[in-house]
Design a protein around this motif. Structure first.
Motif, PDB file in Angstrom:
ATOM      1  N   LEU A 206       0.831  -1.211   0.000  1.00  0.00           N
ATOM      2  CA  LEU A 206       0.000   0.000   0.000  1.00  0.00           C
ATOM      3  C   LEU A 206       0.869   1.265   0.000  1.00  0.00           C
ATOM      4  O   LEU A 206       0.588   2.225  -0.722  1.00  0.00           O
ATOM      5  N   SER A 207       1.947   1.256   0.780  1.00  0.00           N
ATOM      6  CA  SER A 207       2.843   2.418   0.825  1.00  0.00           C
ATOM      7  C   SER A 207       3.501   2.655  -0.522  1.00  0.00           C
ATOM      8  O   SER A 207       3.634   3.799  -0.967  1.00  0.00           O
ATOM      9  N   ALA A 208       3.916   1.568  -1.190  1.00  0.00           N
ATOM     10  CA  ALA A 208       4.588   1.699  -2.485  1.00  0.00           C
ATOM     11  C   ALA A 208       3.615   2.239  -3.534  1.00  0.00           C
ATOM     12  O   ALA A 208       3.978   3.106  -4.339  1.00  0.00           O
ATOM     13  N   LEU A 209       2.381   1.743  -3.535  1.00  0.00           N
ATOM     14  CA  LEU A 209       1.378   2.241  -4.486  1.00  0.00           C
ATOM     15  C   LEU A 209       1.081   3.710  -4.219  1.00  0.00           C
ATOM     16  O   LEU A 209       0.975   4.523  -5.140  1.00  0.00           O
ATOM     17  N   THR A 210       0.953   4.069  -2.951  1.00  0.00           N
ATOM     18  CA  THR A 210       0.642   5.455  -2.585  1.00  0.00           C
ATOM     19  C   THR A 210       1.780   6.382  -2.997  1.00  0.00           C
ATOM     20  O   THR A 210       1.545   7.450  -3.576  1.00  0.00           O
ATOM     21  N   LYS A 211       3.013   5.961  -2.734  1.00  0.00           N
ATOM     22  CA  LYS A 211       4.166   6.777  -3.133  1.00  0.00           C
ATOM     23  C   LYS A 211       4.200   6.941  -4.653  1.00  0.00           C
ATOM     24  O   LYS A 211       4.456   8.036  -5.162  1.00  0.00           O
ATOM     25  N   PHE A 212       3.909   5.855  -5.364  1.00  0.00           N
ATOM     26  CA  PHE A 212       3.920   5.903  -6.827  1.00  0.00           C
ATOM     27  C   PHE A 212       2.916   6.928  -7.346  1.00  0.00           C
ATOM     28  O   PHE A 212       3.252   7.773  -8.185  1.00  0.00           O
ATOM     29  N   VAL A 213       1.673   6.866  -6.877  1.00  0.00           N
ATOM     30  CA  VAL A 213       0.660   7.785  -7.415  1.00  0.00           C
ATOM     31  C   VAL A 213       0.952   9.232  -6.994  1.00  0.00           C
ATOM     32  O   VAL A 213       0.649  10.167  -7.732  1.00  0.00           O
ATOM     33  N   LYS A 214       1.556   9.422  -5.826  1.00  0.00           N
ATOM     34  CA  LYS A 214       1.945  10.782  -5.412  1.00  0.00           C
ATOM     35  C   LYS A 214       3.083  11.298  -6.288  1.00  0.00           C
ATOM     36  O   LYS A 214       3.055  12.441  -6.735  1.00  0.00           O
ATOM     37  N   ASP A 215       4.085  10.453  -6.516  1.00  0.00           N
ATOM     38  CA  ASP A 215       5.226  10.857  -7.353  1.00  0.00           C
ATOM     39  C   ASP A 215       4.769  11.220  -8.759  1.00  0.00           C
ATOM     40  O   ASP A 215       5.270  12.169  -9.365  1.00  0.00           O
ATOM     41  N   LYS A 216       3.818  10.440  -9.300  1.00  0.00           N
ATOM     42  CA  LYS A 216       3.337  10.655 -10.676  1.00  0.00           C
ATOM     43  C   LYS A 216       2.182  11.647 -10.742  1.00  0.00           C
ATOM     44  O   LYS A 216       1.678  11.936 -11.825  1.00  0.00           O
ATOM     45  N   LYS A 217       1.731  12.103  -9.554  1.00  0.00           N
ATOM     46  CA  LYS A 217       0.601  13.038  -9.475  1.00  0.00           C
ATOM     47  C   LYS A 217      -0.637  12.489 -10.200  1.00  0.00           C
ATOM     48  O   LYS A 217      -1.275  13.187 -10.994  1.00  0.00           O
ATOM     49  N   ILE A 218      -0.956  11.245  -9.901  1.00  0.00           N
ATOM     50  CA  ILE A 218      -2.151  10.606 -10.465  1.00  0.00           C
ATOM     51  C   ILE A 218      -3.299  10.868  -9.498  1.00  0.00           C
ATOM     52  O   ILE A 218      -3.351  10.307  -8.411  1.00  0.00           O
ATOM     53  N   GLN A 219      -4.232  11.740  -9.915  1.00  0.00           N
ATOM     54  CA  GLN A 219      -5.277  12.184  -8.986  1.00  0.00           C
ATOM     55  C   GLN A 219      -6.574  11.396  -9.117  1.00  0.00           C
ATOM     56  O   GLN A 219      -7.453  11.495  -8.262  1.00  0.00           O
ATOM     57  N   ALA A 220      -6.688  10.634 -10.206  1.00  0.00           N
ATOM     58  CA  ALA A 220      -7.834   9.739 -10.361  1.00  0.00           C
ATOM     59  C   ALA A 220      -7.382   8.572 -11.223  1.00  0.00           C
ATOM     60  O   ALA A 220      -6.532   8.736 -12.100  1.00  0.00           O
TER      61      ALA A 220
ATOM     62  N   GLU B   3      -6.683  16.549   0.194  1.00  0.00           N
ATOM     63  CA  GLU B   3      -5.850  17.222  -0.816  1.00  0.00           C
ATOM     64  C   GLU B   3      -4.614  16.433  -1.241  1.00  0.00           C
ATOM     65  O   GLU B   3      -3.647  16.990  -1.754  1.00  0.00           O
ATOM     66  N   GLU B   4      -4.653  15.125  -1.004  1.00  0.00           N
ATOM     67  CA  GLU B   4      -3.529  14.288  -1.444  1.00  0.00           C
ATOM     68  C   GLU B   4      -4.052  13.072  -2.205  1.00  0.00           C
ATOM     69  O   GLU B   4      -5.167  12.610  -1.955  1.00  0.00           O
ATOM     70  N   GLU B   5      -3.202  12.558  -3.097  1.00  0.00           N
ATOM     71  CA  GLU B   5      -3.549  11.351  -3.829  1.00  0.00           C
ATOM     72  C   GLU B   5      -3.753  10.213  -2.827  1.00  0.00           C
ATOM     73  O   GLU B   5      -2.921  10.016  -1.935  1.00  0.00           O
ATOM     74  N   PHE B   6      -4.840   9.473  -3.000  1.00  0.00           N
ATOM     75  CA  PHE B   6      -5.233   8.456  -2.022  1.00  0.00           C
ATOM     76  C   PHE B   6      -5.621   7.159  -2.730  1.00  0.00           C
ATOM     77  O   PHE B   6      -6.346   7.170  -3.724  1.00  0.00           O
TER      78      PHE B   6
ATOM     79  N   LEU C 235      -6.852   8.521 -14.878  1.00  0.00           N
ATOM     80  CA  LEU C 235      -8.046   9.118 -15.483  1.00  0.00           C
ATOM     81  C   LEU C 235      -7.992  10.621 -15.240  1.00  0.00           C
ATOM     82  O   LEU C 235      -7.534  11.073 -14.182  1.00  0.00           O
ATOM     83  N   THR C 236      -8.436  11.378 -16.228  1.00  0.00           N
ATOM     84  CA  THR C 236      -8.318  12.829 -16.122  1.00  0.00           C
ATOM     85  C   THR C 236      -9.634  13.510 -16.511  1.00  0.00           C
ATOM     86  O   THR C 236     -10.534  12.877 -17.051  1.00  0.00           O
ATOM     87  N   GLY C 237      -9.700  14.792 -16.250  1.00  0.00           N
ATOM     88  CA  GLY C 237     -10.836  15.596 -16.705  1.00  0.00           C
ATOM     89  C   GLY C 237     -11.579  16.256 -15.567  1.00  0.00           C
ATOM     90  O   GLY C 237     -11.876  17.436 -15.624  1.00  0.00           O
ATOM     91  N   GLU C 238     -11.890  15.469 -14.521  1.00  0.00           N
ATOM     92  CA  GLU C 238     -12.581  16.038 -13.361  1.00  0.00           C
ATOM     93  C   GLU C 238     -11.872  15.569 -12.105  1.00  0.00           C
ATOM     94  O   GLU C 238     -11.185  14.553 -12.111  1.00  0.00           O
ATOM     95  N   LYS C 239     -12.097  16.293 -11.004  1.00  0.00           N
ATOM     96  CA  LYS C 239     -11.515  15.877  -9.732  1.00  0.00           C
ATOM     97  C   LYS C 239     -12.459  14.922  -9.020  1.00  0.00           C
ATOM     98  O   LYS C 239     -13.669  15.132  -9.002  1.00  0.00           O
ATOM     99  N   LEU C 240     -11.882  13.896  -8.450  1.00  0.00           N
ATOM    100  CA  LEU C 240     -12.644  12.923  -7.681  1.00  0.00           C
ATOM    101  C   LEU C 240     -12.135  13.035  -6.241  1.00  0.00           C
ATOM    102  O   LEU C 240     -11.019  12.605  -5.935  1.00  0.00           O
ATOM    103  N   VAL C 241     -12.964  13.650  -5.375  1.00  0.00           N
ATOM    104  CA  VAL C 241     -12.511  14.013  -4.028  1.00  0.00           C
ATOM    105  C   VAL C 241     -13.331  13.265  -2.975  1.00  0.00           C
ATOM    106  O   VAL C 241     -14.560  13.203  -3.070  1.00  0.00           O
ATOM    107  N   ARG C 242     -12.638  12.705  -1.986  1.00  0.00           N
ATOM    108  CA  ARG C 242     -13.322  12.032  -0.873  1.00  0.00           C
ATOM    109  C   ARG C 242     -13.622  13.021   0.244  1.00  0.00           C
ATOM    110  O   ARG C 242     -12.751  13.806   0.627  1.00  0.00           O
ATOM    111  N   LYS C 243     -14.871  12.955   0.742  1.00  0.00           N
ATOM    112  CA  LYS C 243     -15.256  13.770   1.895  1.00  0.00           C
ATOM    113  C   LYS C 243     -15.892  12.868   2.943  1.00  0.00           C
ATOM    114  O   LYS C 243     -16.530  11.871   2.602  1.00  0.00           O
ATOM    115  N   PHE C 244     -15.727  13.252   4.196  1.00  0.00           N
ATOM    116  CA  PHE C 244     -16.245  12.423   5.285  1.00  0.00           C
ATOM    117  C   PHE C 244     -17.763  12.399   5.269  1.00  0.00           C
ATOM    118  O   PHE C 244     -18.408  13.435   5.187  1.00  0.00           O
TER     119      PHE C 244
END
Ligand code: ZN
Length: 142
Positions: free
Chosen positions: A23-37, A84-87, A122-131
């Motif tokens: 999970l840490s490696a996947l999270t670091k990867f998407v943060k490094d690549k700025k993959i937001q969706a 506000e972070e890739e998740f 995936l790009t075009g719109e933001k996909l944001v998680r809220k509580f």
């Protein structure tokens, strides 16, 4: 069903090496690549694993620790923005030497032997998680 429509972005394939936490490696990867969706899947094997089952009544995860080498029969999930972070949200199916399986929500504490992954951005719109108070979960705000 609520939904948004997105476009295909970059596609990645790669692997995590022995000892990396999945999970840490996947999270670091998407943060490094700025993959937001996006979405991803993984196959391979782990040295041990921590998986969980969400208990709706207590609104918490019951965690299970598996101290054995297991095959990653499948691990899939999605990428969105939380705080506000890739998740990463990932579920995993793990098989033992008898072909029996365990499955659940993937937690940190799952070091791999080797794990091959592919990630589709995936790009075009933001996909944001809220509580969401009713479920106690961070749900997509769409
Ligand atoms: Zn989950």
């Amino acid at each position: 069903m609520k939904h948004i429509e997105l476009k295909q972005g970059r596609t990645f394939m790669g692997y995590a090496s022995e000892g990396e936490d999945l999970l840490s490696a996947l999270t670091k990867f998407v943060k490094d690549k700025k993959i937001q969706a996006g979405y991803f899947n993984v196959i391979g094997a782990v040295k041990s694993a921590v998986i969980g089952f969400y208990d709706e009544h207590s609104q918490s995860y019951k965690k299970v620790t598996l101290n054995q080498e297991l095959e990653i029969s499948g691990c899939l999930g999605n990428i969105s923005i939380k705080d506000e972070e890739e998740f990463i949200h990932a579920h995993i199916i793990l098989g033992n030497e008898e072909g029996k399986t365990y499955s659940g929500h993937l937690f940190e504490g799952t070091p791999v032997l080797l794990a091959e992954f592919n990630v589709q951005e995936l790009t075009g719109e933001k996909l944001v998680r809220k509580f969401n108070e009713a479920s106690g979960l961070f749900m997509w705000d769409i």
